[in-house]
Write a protein that holds these residues in place. Structure first.
Motif: not given
Length: 326
Positions: A188-198
């Motif tokens: 998260x610190x590198x790329x922000x929130x993902x579009x989806x996660x499982x």
């Protein structure tokens, strides 16, 4: 920063050991439900005050910061009470089991004009700052993998039929909240929130996760975060780009030596001087407080709120329920 601690576990000892090295930090008091455990911790670190009633600690005018390291499910209520008592708060991870709880605490801290921070080492580390700055060097990111598997000394007790707090659903335990959280924070610190996660969890019969793989989907790449408390591994992080790779030694919580490899050659970096991660975390917080940088605190709190929401989403995808919380 005159600190009162809540909890007597190993992490409190680690924090107090590092705090003793840092100018401007002083442990004023210890709180424990049991006098003997509180006194043992206090005597070890030369602390004179031991409280067995939380309200007494919160009423102590000599304490201006409260460090919370109790079982996970107790964090939100204890942080709320500390804020209402006018204390700044450093709360161990996980900050809160749900996004709604995290949002409520952030709003209360802003209303009171108090510092409120989560004790998550990763984002405070000098190596993490360098790692993030090197991302353009490897070109568009195509794959990310993080591994943090650490066999818990409490896992044997779980196998023997006991239910330690770290493996107790009612205490918001499990590998995701304790271990894989660090992987998620780094990504998260590198790329922000993902579009989806499982989250694909390995579940104990009591419903808690002892390990699992968190899959994060970004527009241009996939990321897998493997975390477990029932096995051991060679931990690390690998970020693969079109023009090179970044490899981090050790788990995301430590963010050890980093190796950057591109067509131009290989470069290693480690600015942490063999100091434990808690040292760097506390130094960064001390500096933030000295500068009265409430804006930086709010930015960190927003990240905490978002990650709390991602963790909640992840465990719900795996069917993990925290009784009394969900």
């Amino acid at each position: 920063m005159r600190i009162g601690t809540i909890g007597t576990g190993a992490i409190v000892s680690s924090i107090l050991t590092e705090a003793a090295k840092i100018e401007g930090l002083h442990c004023e008091a210890v709180y424990s439900r049991r006098e003997e455990t509180g006194r043992a911790l206090a005597d070890r670190f030369g602390v004179h005050k031991v409280y067995t009633v939380l309200d007494d600690l919160l009423a102590d005018p000599a304490v201006d910061w409260v460090y919370i390291a109790s079982p996970n499910s107790l964090h939100p209520e204890q942080a709320r009470r500390a804020l209402l008592a006018g204390k700044h708060v450093l709360c161990e991870k996980p900050f809160a089991p749900t996004r709604a709880q995290a949002e409520a605490l952030a709003a209360l801290a802003q209303e009171k004009g108090l510092f409120l921070l989560e004790g998550i080492t990763t984002l405070f580390l000098p190596n993490f700052t360098w790692l993030r700055a090197q991302l353009p060097s490897i070109g568009p990111v195509r794959q990310v993998s993080c591994t943090f598997c650490q066999y818990s000394r409490k896992y044997d007790a779980l196998l023997a039929g006991e239910t330690p707090n770290v493996f107790h659903p009612a205490f918001a335990g499990g590998a995701l909240m304790d271990i894989n959280l660090y992987n998620l924070y780094l990504v998260y610190g590198l790329f922000g929130a993902p579009a989806q996660l499982t989250y694909h969890a390995r579940r104990h019969p009591n419903g808690i996760d002892t390990g699992g793989i968190l899959v994060l989907e970004y527009p241009d790449f996939l990321c897998q975060c493997t975390g477990a408390k029932d096995c051991q591994a060679e931990n690390g992080v690998q970020i693969i780009g079109e023009r090179g790779t970044l490899q981090v030694e050790g788990p995301a919580s430590i963010c050890g030596r980093i190796r950057l490899t591109t067509a131009a050659g290989e470069q290693s970096y480690d600015a942490q001087d063999d100091q434990p991660p808690w040292f760097h975390e506390l130094c960064a917080i001390r500096d933030l407080v000295r500068a009265e940088d409430h804006a930086a605190c709010r930015r960190r709190l927003q990240a905490t709120v978002e990650v709390a929401g991602l963790l909640e989403q992840a465990r719900r995808s795996a069917g993990i329920v925290f009784p009394g919380i969900d």
